[in-house]
Design an enzyme around this catalytic site. Sequence first.
Site, mmCIF file in Angstrom:
data_model
loop_
_atom_site.group_PDB
_atom_site.id
_atom_site.type_symbol
_atom_site.label_atom_id
_atom_site.label_comp_id
_atom_site.label_asym_id
_atom_site.label_seq_id
_atom_site.Cartn_x
_atom_site.Cartn_y
_atom_site.Cartn_z
ATOM 1 N N SER A 1 0.824 -1.207 0.000
ATOM 2 C CA SER A 1 0.000 0.000 0.000
ATOM 3 C C SER A 1 0.859 1.257 0.000
ATOM 4 O O SER A 1 0.459 2.287 -0.523
ATOM 5 C CB SER A 1 -0.875 0.048 1.251
ATOM 6 O OG SER A 1 -1.697 -1.062 1.318
ATOM 7 N N HIS B 1 -2.482 -3.396 -6.414
ATOM 8 C CA HIS B 1 -2.913 -3.018 -5.074
ATOM 9 C C HIS B 1 -4.412 -3.261 -4.932
ATOM 10 O O HIS B 1 -5.234 -2.522 -5.474
ATOM 11 C CB HIS B 1 -2.555 -1.547 -4.800
ATOM 12 C CG HIS B 1 -2.975 -1.094 -3.448
ATOM 13 N ND1 HIS B 1 -3.653 0.075 -3.221
ATOM 14 C CD2 HIS B 1 -2.831 -1.687 -2.248
ATOM 15 C CE1 HIS B 1 -3.914 0.178 -1.933
ATOM 16 N NE2 HIS B 1 -3.423 -0.874 -1.319
ATOM 17 N N GLU C 1 -5.868 -1.047 -7.975
ATOM 18 C CA GLU C 1 -4.896 -0.078 -8.503
ATOM 19 C C GLU C 1 -3.726 -0.876 -9.058
ATOM 20 O O GLU C 1 -2.993 -1.522 -8.307
ATOM 21 C CB GLU C 1 -4.391 0.854 -7.384
ATOM 22 C CG GLU C 1 -5.354 1.945 -6.998
ATOM 23 C CD GLU C 1 -4.849 2.790 -5.822
ATOM 24 O OE1 GLU C 1 -5.272 3.946 -5.706
ATOM 25 O OE2 GLU C 1 -4.051 2.295 -5.005
ATOM 26 N N ASN D 1 -4.867 5.748 -1.241
ATOM 27 C CA ASN D 1 -4.312 5.944 0.101
ATOM 28 C C ASN D 1 -3.574 7.267 0.232
ATOM 29 O O ASN D 1 -3.537 7.860 1.308
ATOM 30 C CB ASN D 1 -3.404 4.772 0.484
ATOM 31 C CG ASN D 1 -4.231 3.580 0.931
ATOM 32 O OD1 ASN D 1 -5.260 3.748 1.580
ATOM 33 N ND2 ASN D 1 -3.808 2.385 0.570
#
Length: 693
Positions: A408, A429, A441, A479
Amino acid sequence: MSDTVTYSVHGAVAEALIDNPPVNATSASVRSGLAQAIRTMESDPAVSALVIRCAGKTFIAGADIKEFGKPMADPGLPEVMAMMDRATKPIVAAVHGTVLGGGFEVALACHYRIAAPGTKFGFPEVKLGLMPGGGGTQRTPRLAGLAAAIPLLTQGNPIGAQEALAANLIDAVTTGDLASEAREFVGRLLAEQRGPRNAGALPMPADEPALFEEAKTTLARKMKGQTAPLRALEAIRLGYAMAFEDAVKQELAIFRECLAGPQSKALRNIFSAEREVARIPDLPADTATRPVERVGVIGLGVMGRGIVMAFATAGLPVVAVALDDEHVGAARKSIEKMWSSSVAKGSLAQDAMDKRLALIEFVTDAERLSSVDIVVEAVTESLAVKQGVFAQLGEVTKPGTILASNTSFLDIDALAEASQRPEDVCGMHFFNPAHVMRLLENVRAAKTKPDIVATIMALGKRIGKLSVLSGVCDGFIVNRMLSKRSREGFFLVEEGASPAAIDKVLLSYGFPMGPFALGDLAGLDVQAAARASRRASATERELRADFPEQMVAAGRLGQKTGSGWYSYDENRKASPNPLTSEMIAAHAERHGLALREIGEDEIRERLLYAMVNEGAKILGEGVAPRPHEIDIAMVNGLGWPAYSGGPMFWADQIGLEKVLATIERFRAAHGDAYWTPAPLLVRYAGEGRGFYA
Ligand code: COA
């Protein structure tokens, strides 16, 4: 008849064949072709009936979305439907594929409907912020009754052919060739001397106000914040207040209001952006992909297990690797438990579960990854540990195996170098729970080869994910933007806003939950770990707002321990947590902070503009190729309400000049470290343009 409609006569039966790829939308030439076909059929004494059918993989899947917002060329769909209502010979729709929106309405305006098995019927326009505008809200309840019509018209989910047959929305389901069975069907109609039959001439079903009230409650839950479903409900009611012809006119007026409204504009942008993100600007569409027949997952914690499940669900054999027998056993048990509970709920068949489990080979020996075409690494989120794994993967996998990290926050370029095969390395991801969340992602690292990008985008699609491509940066798109929102949330708490008040503002904006409820769900230990990974570059103020760390120290990890920002009962139902207000008061006293009243507008703007500004940086740095990726990622990864279009689209609607002015105001109050406007935002605001155009 027109560029897209061919007319042919077979004995006494005429056929209008629509061929308007990709989905046979009711574009202008389809409408004029259909009108012409009806006129020709009516005026030809040798013809006794008309069949309407489509070429390609589907019957009409809706109005032409690309025509929305532009002046509508004549004839409009209502005029074509009025011609059908007036026709003196029967018109039969022979349908297959996805009979949606305006397509379903055309079929309902025909006098009879016959469908291939597997056909889907629905009104997905509410998902585009629209509602049926071609008589759908009037013909559907007249044919199917309110109980079946209301969910169909307001929730946007399709039904199958058998369900449509049971609901009296179609007359027959074929068993063989659609075209020939349609002609046979017409033959029977003519033999039995059954003429035209208009759904609009039927009476409305008996009114059941309780069903409408129930629907409002359901929509408030399932379609929270959306206006179109309620407008569809309102349109159904027109049938009780006026004649069919007038109700249809009013329905069209409501449709036009929806079309001109902000939610539809946003949702239509999401629809096209979702398709756009599959096309990578600098990647030729014909880039060859590497074959993926067998996959590997290394690291079987929560994320790894979800990823294994996502692959096995899509029918891909998986080699699942964990450190030792204990980890392997725990992973196997947990996966079995999750699928068993789906079986118990009836959402998964036992034999489907058995098939999936049989696809997974649980092992402790990483050498077994020598047989796979791609490995997704999901071990502990530590650079040193992951570098070790990538060094090992570089050795044990065969040349050309794609090595993808599910990290992440860590630097994929550093992992790529550790593998000694940086050109084979990328990121995939997933979002927790990985077998449920639709967003993926995919990350292109500095040396990732183009065919790997093409392969992981295709693989994402194959396992049912919505993939967006991101470049390497701290946290990728979701994120990275989320971390700015979390930071701003902590600052707001330090200044005097309560976590519950902040959550409420975002809930009423349309997010499924606010930042503090989300922190409790994800785990405050997870949040503290993410903060720790950024410690080296953190400002004094960021370090001071150490709420997650304080709660972790007190053993309050969120939902999983029953206490976090909120308290939770055994059913994880939240209530205010007195420890939270005590913690905030002590924190303010310790640091000499003055608390103040903070209004909802300031809370909303600070949380959302923090993300918009970060999005503009992501775009300016080229981490996201286009605003589309950011909006799709935020809507599907963080629950940004699709009906406001995502952060970049939303900012465009406000106007970037205005957004910039507010950010400058925050900068003056809180400092450059947090509110320096993104250079791209400054430039675009100066040019008077938006992120999209
Ligand atoms: N009008 C114009 N174009 C449409 C369209 C419509 N109603 N529906 C789909 N398309 C286009 C898509 O934009 C896409 O174009 P692209 O290849 O240039 O990106 C292409 O048709 C294929 O669509 P896609 O969604 O990728 O294919 P699919 O096979 O997965 O799904 C549908 C097909 C019809 C189920 C899906 O496109 C859909 O749900 N469309 C919207 C239907 C709708 O909302 N109708 C009511 C409108 S009022």
